[in-house]
Design an enzyme around this catalytic site. Structure first.
Site, PDB file in Angstrom:
ATOM      1  N   GLU A 114       5.359 -10.761  15.258  1.00 41.56           N
ATOM      2  CA  GLU A 114       4.811 -11.349  16.483  1.00 41.56           C
ATOM      3  C   GLU A 114       5.102 -12.858  16.513  1.00 41.56           C
ATOM      4  O   GLU A 114       5.516 -13.412  17.515  1.00 41.56           O
ATOM      5  CB  GLU A 114       3.313 -11.079  16.523  1.00 41.56           C
ATOM      6  CG  GLU A 114       2.707 -11.256  17.894  1.00 41.56           C
ATOM      7  CD  GLU A 114       1.234 -10.912  17.871  1.00 41.56           C
ATOM      8  OE1 GLU A 114       0.782 -10.226  16.940  1.00 41.56           O
ATOM      9  OE2 GLU A 114       0.548 -11.365  18.802  1.00 41.56           O
ATOM     10  N   ARG A 172       0.825  -1.218   0.000  1.00 45.69           N
ATOM     11  CA  ARG A 172       0.000   0.000   0.000  1.00 45.69           C
ATOM     12  C   ARG A 172       0.856   1.263   0.000  1.00 45.69           C
ATOM     13  O   ARG A 172       0.369   2.337  -0.335  1.00 45.69           O
ATOM     14  CB  ARG A 172      -1.002  -0.029   1.161  1.00 45.69           C
ATOM     15  CG  ARG A 172      -2.118  -1.038   0.938  1.00 45.69           C
ATOM     16  CD  ARG A 172      -3.075  -1.091   2.105  1.00 45.69           C
ATOM     17  NE  ARG A 172      -2.439  -1.545   3.321  1.00 45.69           N
ATOM     18  CZ  ARG A 172      -2.221  -2.823   3.647  1.00 45.69           C
ATOM     19  NH1 ARG A 172      -2.623  -3.771   2.833  1.00 45.69           N
ATOM     20  NH2 ARG A 172      -1.626  -3.151   4.767  1.00 45.69           N
TER      21      ARG A 172
HETATM   22  P1  AMP Z   1       4.031  -2.044  11.712  1.00 41.69           P
HETATM   23  O1  AMP Z   1       5.273  -2.693  11.211  1.00 41.69           O
HETATM   24  O2  AMP Z   1       3.466  -2.669  12.937  1.00 41.69           O
HETATM   25  O3  AMP Z   1       4.194  -0.535  11.861  1.00 41.69           O
HETATM   26  O4  AMP Z   1       2.915  -2.297  10.615  1.00 41.69           O
HETATM   27  C1  AMP Z   1       2.840  -1.501   9.507  1.00 41.69           C
HETATM   28  C2  AMP Z   1       2.441  -2.249   8.269  1.00 41.69           C
HETATM   29  O5  AMP Z   1       1.365  -3.133   8.497  1.00 41.69           O
HETATM   30  C3  AMP Z   1       1.988  -1.268   7.223  1.00 41.69           C
HETATM   31  O6  AMP Z   1       2.462  -1.683   5.956  1.00 41.69           O
HETATM   32  C4  AMP Z   1       0.480  -1.297   7.301  1.00 41.69           C
HETATM   33  O7  AMP Z   1      -0.077  -1.227   6.027  1.00 41.69           O
HETATM   34  C5  AMP Z   1       0.138  -2.619   7.970  1.00 41.69           C
HETATM   35  N1  AMP Z   1      -0.777  -2.467   9.119  1.00 41.69           N
HETATM   36  C6  AMP Z   1      -0.482  -2.688  10.422  1.00 41.69           C
HETATM   37  N2  AMP Z   1      -1.553  -2.493  11.209  1.00 41.69           N
HETATM   38  C7  AMP Z   1      -2.554  -2.104  10.387  1.00 41.69           C
HETATM   39  C8  AMP Z   1      -3.919  -1.716  10.601  1.00 41.69           C
HETATM   40  N3  AMP Z   1      -4.490  -1.683  11.809  1.00 41.69           N
HETATM   41  N4  AMP Z   1      -4.648  -1.358   9.515  1.00 41.69           N
HETATM   42  C9  AMP Z   1      -4.087  -1.365   8.279  1.00 41.69           C
HETATM   43  N5  AMP Z   1      -2.834  -1.725   8.019  1.00 41.69           N
HETATM   44  C10 AMP Z   1      -2.063  -2.096   9.046  1.00 41.69           C
END
Ligand code: AMP
Length: 175
Positions: free
Chosen positions: A98, A61
């Site tokens: 995780e 995305r």
């Molecule tokens: P993080 O590594 O935990 O910051 O997760 C970020 C990645 O996971 C990004 O590429 C987001 O598109 C996706 N992501 C994580 N949590 C969500 C959420 N609640 N809604 C949409 N996309 C998420």
């Protein structure tokens, strides 16, 4: 206000991709051409004072607005992808999830040493993905110019993990 419009348009999907997660679905935004233009312009204006040589978008995305933003700012766009997707020689960075781990890759010629690379993704959650992307950029001898997100989930404190790499951290809508 752009933040209100984004929040009114994003679709919350409960328990996706697993129980307890509220997934912020940006596909309704993509159907609104006017809003897409406003988002791209707002992302660009937040970055007005930052030196940016290249924009790196994170699969998948992060490609959507990352490319539009790069085009508006007249700088190159490079993709950061999950392992095994890029056809040419790559540099890799693994990170913990995780459960288990994942690997991000960039083409070895995507950025040059010393270039200022802005990292873009649709959403900042825990920050694990962009920390890995930042390490990848530093491995290539380039500099993390900052971060640009459409949405930031502030309650997960991902922002704190990014300060090691850059103080420039922008999001259009925060929760
Ligand atoms: P993080 O590594 O935990 O910051 O997760 C970020 C990645 O996971 C990004 O590429 C987001 O598109 C996706 N992501 C994580 N949590 C969500 C959420 N609640 N809604 C949409 N996309 C998420």
């Amino acid at each position: 206000m752009i933040e209100t419009k984004i929040k009114q348009t994003v679709r919350d999907v409960n328990d996706f991709p697993k129980p307890g997660i509220v997934f912020k679905d940006i596909t309704p935004i993509l159907k609104d051409a006017v809003l897409c233009g406003e988002i791209t312009a707002a992302l660009a204006s937040q970055l007005a004072d930052i030196k940016i040589d290249v924009i790196a978008g994170i699969e998948s995305r992060g490609f959507l607005f990352g490319m539009a933003l790069a085009n508006l700012l007249n700088v190159p766009f490079v993709p950061i992808r999950k392992a095994g997707k890029l056809p040419h020689k790559t540099i890799q960075q693994s990170y913990d999830l995780e459960y288990g781990s994942a690997t991000l890759e960039m083409h070895e010629d995507a950025v040059l040493p010393g270039q200022h690379v802005l990292i873009h993704d649709d959403l900042l959650a825990t920050g694990g993905t962009v920390v890995a992307a930042s390490k990848l950029i530093e491995k290539m001898g380039a500099v993390v110019a900052g971060y640009s997100f459409i949405i930031a989930l502030d309650f997960l404190n991902g922002k704190d993990r990014l300060k090691t790499f850059s103080d420039h951290n922008f999001a259009l809508a925060s929760y």
